[in-house]
Design a protein around this motif. Structure first.
Motif, PDB file in Angstrom:
ATOM      1  N   ALA A  90      -4.055  -1.072   1.724  1.00 34.52           N
ATOM      2  CA  ALA A  90      -4.071   0.289   1.176  1.00 34.52           C
ATOM      3  C   ALA A  90      -5.474   0.878   1.108  1.00 34.52           C
ATOM      4  O   ALA A  90      -5.678   2.052   1.410  1.00 34.52           O
ATOM      5  CB  ALA A  90      -3.423   0.307  -0.212  1.00 34.52           C
ATOM      6  N   GLY A  91      -6.456   0.065   0.735  1.00 33.35           N
ATOM      7  CA  GLY A  91      -7.823   0.573   0.643  1.00 33.35           C
ATOM      8  C   GLY A  91      -8.336   1.072   1.974  1.00 33.35           C
ATOM      9  O   GLY A  91      -8.915   2.158   2.070  1.00 33.35           O
ATOM     10  N   MET A  92      -8.102   0.309   3.027  1.00 31.78           N
ATOM     11  CA  MET A  92      -8.566   0.720   4.353  1.00 31.78           C
ATOM     12  C   MET A  92      -7.784   1.927   4.854  1.00 31.78           C
ATOM     13  O   MET A  92      -8.358   2.848   5.418  1.00 31.78           O
ATOM     14  CB  MET A  92      -8.458  -0.443   5.339  1.00 31.78           C
ATOM     15  CG  MET A  92      -9.041  -0.117   6.696  1.00 31.78           C
ATOM     16  SD  MET A  92     -10.783   0.417   6.662  1.00 31.78           S
ATOM     17  CE  MET A  92     -11.604  -1.115   6.394  1.00 31.78           C
ATOM     18  N   TRP A  93      -6.468   1.933   4.638  1.00 32.11           N
ATOM     19  CA  TRP A  93      -5.670   3.089   5.064  1.00 32.11           C
ATOM     20  C   TRP A  93      -6.131   4.352   4.355  1.00 32.11           C
ATOM     21  O   TRP A  93      -6.217   5.417   4.949  1.00 32.11           O
ATOM     22  CB  TRP A  93      -4.193   2.874   4.772  1.00 32.11           C
ATOM     23  CG  TRP A  93      -3.514   1.905   5.690  1.00 32.11           C
ATOM     24  CD1 TRP A  93      -3.893   1.551   6.960  1.00 32.11           C
ATOM     25  CD2 TRP A  93      -2.342   1.161   5.418  1.00 32.11           C
ATOM     26  NE1 TRP A  93      -3.020   0.632   7.477  1.00 32.11           N
ATOM     27  CE2 TRP A  93      -2.057   0.372   6.556  1.00 32.11           C
ATOM     28  CE3 TRP A  93      -1.494   1.080   4.322  1.00 32.11           C
ATOM     29  CZ2 TRP A  93      -0.960  -0.475   6.625  1.00 32.11           C
ATOM     30  CZ3 TRP A  93      -0.405   0.231   4.404  1.00 32.11           C
ATOM     31  CH2 TRP A  93      -0.150  -0.538   5.536  1.00 32.11           C
ATOM     32  N   THR A  94      -6.450   4.219   3.076  1.00 35.30           N
ATOM     33  CA  THR A  94      -6.928   5.380   2.327  1.00 35.30           C
ATOM     34  C   THR A  94      -8.278   5.836   2.867  1.00 35.30           C
ATOM     35  O   THR A  94      -8.501   7.029   3.085  1.00 35.30           O
ATOM     36  CB  THR A  94      -7.036   5.040   0.824  1.00 35.30           C
ATOM     37  OG1 THR A  94      -5.743   4.644   0.362  1.00 35.30           O
ATOM     38  CG2 THR A  94      -7.522   6.230   0.027  1.00 35.30           C
ATOM     39  N   ALA A  95      -9.176   4.889   3.103  1.00 40.76           N
ATOM     40  CA  ALA A  95     -10.506   5.233   3.610  1.00 40.76           C
ATOM     41  C   ALA A  95     -10.426   5.915   4.971  1.00 40.76           C
ATOM     42  O   ALA A  95     -11.195   6.827   5.262  1.00 40.76           O
ATOM     43  CB  ALA A  95     -11.382   3.986   3.699  1.00 40.76           C
ATOM     44  N   LEU A  96      -9.492   5.465   5.794  1.00 38.23           N
ATOM     45  CA  LEU A  96      -9.345   6.055   7.126  1.00 38.23           C
ATOM     46  C   LEU A  96      -8.426   7.270   7.136  1.00 38.23           C
ATOM     47  O   LEU A  96      -8.222   7.876   8.179  1.00 38.23           O
ATOM     48  CB  LEU A  96      -8.790   5.005   8.107  1.00 38.23           C
ATOM     49  CG  LEU A  96      -9.684   3.810   8.361  1.00 38.23           C
ATOM     50  CD1 LEU A  96      -8.942   2.766   9.192  1.00 38.23           C
ATOM     51  CD2 LEU A  96     -10.967   4.230   9.053  1.00 38.23           C
ATOM     52  N   ASP A  97      -7.884   7.602   5.975  1.00 36.69           N
ATOM     53  CA  ASP A  97      -6.945   8.716   5.852  1.00 36.69           C
ATOM     54  C   ASP A  97      -5.801   8.560   6.856  1.00 36.69           C
ATOM     55  O   ASP A  97      -5.411   9.500   7.545  1.00 36.69           O
ATOM     56  CB  ASP A  97      -7.664  10.058   6.044  1.00 36.69           C
ATOM     57  CG  ASP A  97      -6.824  11.228   5.542  1.00 36.69           C
ATOM     58  OD1 ASP A  97      -5.973  11.003   4.653  1.00 36.69           O
ATOM     59  OD2 ASP A  97      -7.010  12.339   6.050  1.00 36.69           O
ATOM     60  N   SER A  98      -5.282   7.330   6.952  1.00 31.67           N
ATOM     61  CA  SER A  98      -4.229   7.061   7.927  1.00 31.67           C
ATOM     62  C   SER A  98      -2.934   6.582   7.286  1.00 31.67           C
ATOM     63  O   SER A  98      -2.184   5.824   7.878  1.00 31.67           O
ATOM     64  CB  SER A  98      -4.719   6.032   8.952  1.00 31.67           C
ATOM     65  OG  SER A  98      -4.977   4.803   8.312  1.00 31.67           O
ATOM     66  N   PHE A  99      -2.667   7.021   6.075  1.00 29.89           N
ATOM     67  CA  PHE A  99      -1.402   6.705   5.421  1.00 29.89           C
ATOM     68  C   PHE A  99      -0.309   7.544   6.051  1.00 29.89           C
ATOM     69  O   PHE A  99      -0.300   8.762   5.918  1.00 29.89           O
ATOM     70  CB  PHE A  99      -1.461   7.062   3.928  1.00 29.89           C
ATOM     71  CG  PHE A  99      -1.646   5.884   3.014  1.00 29.89           C
ATOM     72  CD1 PHE A  99      -0.838   4.771   3.107  1.00 29.89           C
ATOM     73  CD2 PHE A  99      -2.613   5.923   2.044  1.00 29.89           C
ATOM     74  CE1 PHE A  99      -0.999   3.696   2.257  1.00 29.89           C
ATOM     75  CE2 PHE A  99      -2.782   4.848   1.177  1.00 29.89           C
ATOM     76  CZ  PHE A  99      -1.976   3.737   1.288  1.00 29.89           C
ATOM     77  N   ALA A 101       3.843   8.520   6.241  1.00 26.79           N
ATOM     78  CA  ALA A 101       4.795   8.780   5.160  1.00 26.79           C
ATOM     79  C   ALA A 101       5.429   7.490   4.639  1.00 26.79           C
ATOM     80  O   ALA A 101       5.594   7.318   3.428  1.00 26.79           O
ATOM     81  CB  ALA A 101       5.872   9.752   5.636  1.00 26.79           C
ATOM     82  N   LYS A 102       5.767   6.560   5.531  1.00 29.36           N
ATOM     83  CA  LYS A 102       6.393   5.305   5.104  1.00 29.36           C
ATOM     84  C   LYS A 102       5.414   4.461   4.283  1.00 29.36           C
ATOM     85  O   LYS A 102       5.773   3.924   3.237  1.00 29.36           O
ATOM     86  CB  LYS A 102       6.892   4.511   6.310  1.00 29.36           C
ATOM     87  CG  LYS A 102       7.626   3.235   5.932  1.00 29.36           C
ATOM     88  CD  LYS A 102       8.072   2.473   7.155  1.00 29.36           C
ATOM     89  CE  LYS A 102       8.801   1.192   6.849  1.00 29.36           C
ATOM     90  NZ  LYS A 102       8.377   0.420   5.740  1.00 29.36           N
ATOM     91  N   LYS A 103       4.181   4.353   4.741  1.00 28.61           N
ATOM     92  CA  LYS A 103       3.172   3.574   4.007  1.00 28.61           C
ATOM     93  C   LYS A 103       2.892   4.211   2.649  1.00 28.61           C
ATOM     94  O   LYS A 103       2.735   3.520   1.644  1.00 28.61           O
ATOM     95  CB  LYS A 103       1.880   3.480   4.807  1.00 28.61           C
ATOM     96  CG  LYS A 103       1.979   2.604   6.037  1.00 28.61           C
ATOM     97  CD  LYS A 103       0.680   2.676   6.816  1.00 28.61           C
ATOM     98  CE  LYS A 103       0.824   2.059   8.187  1.00 28.61           C
ATOM     99  NZ  LYS A 103      -0.306   2.382   9.046  1.00 28.61           N
ATOM    100  N   LYS A 104       2.829   5.528   2.637  1.00 23.18           N
ATOM    101  CA  LYS A 104       2.566   6.234   1.384  1.00 23.18           C
ATOM    102  C   LYS A 104       3.707   6.004   0.395  1.00 23.18           C
ATOM    103  O   LYS A 104       3.477   5.721  -0.782  1.00 23.18           O
ATOM    104  CB  LYS A 104       2.380   7.727   1.646  1.00 23.18           C
ATOM    105  CG  LYS A 104       1.945   8.508   0.430  1.00 23.18           C
ATOM    106  CD  LYS A 104       1.730   9.957   0.789  1.00 23.18           C
ATOM    107  CE  LYS A 104       0.272  10.239   0.658  1.00 23.18           C
ATOM    108  NZ  LYS A 104      -0.080  11.619   0.955  1.00 23.18           N
ATOM    109  N   ALA A 105       4.951   6.070   0.881  1.00 19.53           N
ATOM    110  CA  ALA A 105       6.103   5.850   0.008  1.00 19.53           C
ATOM    111  C   ALA A 105       6.115   4.418  -0.519  1.00 19.53           C
ATOM    112  O   ALA A 105       6.391   4.180  -1.701  1.00 19.53           O
ATOM    113  CB  ALA A 105       7.403   6.157   0.758  1.00 19.53           C
ATOM    114  N   ASP A 106       5.797   3.456   0.345  1.00 23.08           N
ATOM    115  CA  ASP A 106       5.761   2.057  -0.084  1.00 23.08           C
ATOM    116  C   ASP A 106       4.646   1.841  -1.098  1.00 23.08           C
ATOM    117  O   ASP A 106       4.824   1.136  -2.095  1.00 23.08           O
ATOM    118  CB  ASP A 106       5.586   1.132   1.123  1.00 23.08           C
ATOM    119  CG  ASP A 106       5.847  -0.330   0.767  1.00 23.08           C
ATOM    120  OD1 ASP A 106       6.675  -0.594  -0.136  1.00 23.08           O
ATOM    121  OD2 ASP A 106       5.216  -1.201   1.386  1.00 23.08           O
ATOM    122  N   ALA A 107       3.497   2.448  -0.877  1.00 21.84           N
ATOM    123  CA  ALA A 107       2.375   2.323  -1.815  1.00 21.84           C
ATOM    124  C   ALA A 107       2.749   2.916  -3.175  1.00 21.84           C
ATOM    125  O   ALA A 107       2.427   2.344  -4.219  1.00 21.84           O
ATOM    126  CB  ALA A 107       1.132   3.004  -1.256  1.00 21.84           C
TER     127      ALA A 107
END
Length: 130
Positions: A90-99, A101-107
């Protein structure tokens, strides 16, 4: 060097560097520290075949020894199992702004479940059950 945390057992060589990296001073609250320690144990068990499969966490807090009951660590492990991919990256996805919709919902689901666990632990700790 004294630190406010320490892992013991066969996974200590994996866990202590993670503790050093993820625990920040000033220390988080007790419940947050318990959950973070549980996550580090979870990650360590993933890479160290010699680690046991049950999670034991003991906190030293305000001159008290607080063993965290296994009913909590089992619940915590289940949440981590269900959301391992998103929690780990999650930290890397957030930093890369690459969340996506599925990853965001799971997070978000993981966050809700972890907050609910934290509230349960906090409530039972308040009743002296820890």
């Amino acid at each position: 060097d004294a630190t406010p945390y320490h892992a013991i057992g066969s996974g200590d060589t994996q866990a202590n560097p993670l503790l050093a990296r993820l625990f920040a001073l000033p220390m988080q609250g007790l419940i947050e520290s318990i959950l973070l320690a549980a996550y580090i144990v979870y990650l360590t068990k993933e890479v160290n075949v010699y680690c046991g499969k049950t999670t034991d966490i003991i906190c030293l807090h305000s001159d008290k020894i607080l063993p965290i009951p296994r009913r909590f660590t089992k619940q915590i492990d289940r949440v981590f199992d269900d959301h391992a991919d998103v929690l780990f990256s999650a930290g890397m996805w957030t930093a890369l702004d690459s969340f996506d919709a599925k990853k965001k919902a799971d997070a978000q689901k993981a966050r809700r479940r972890i907050k609910k666990l934290a509230e349960t632990i906090r409530r039972e700790a308040g009743h002296g059950l820890l």
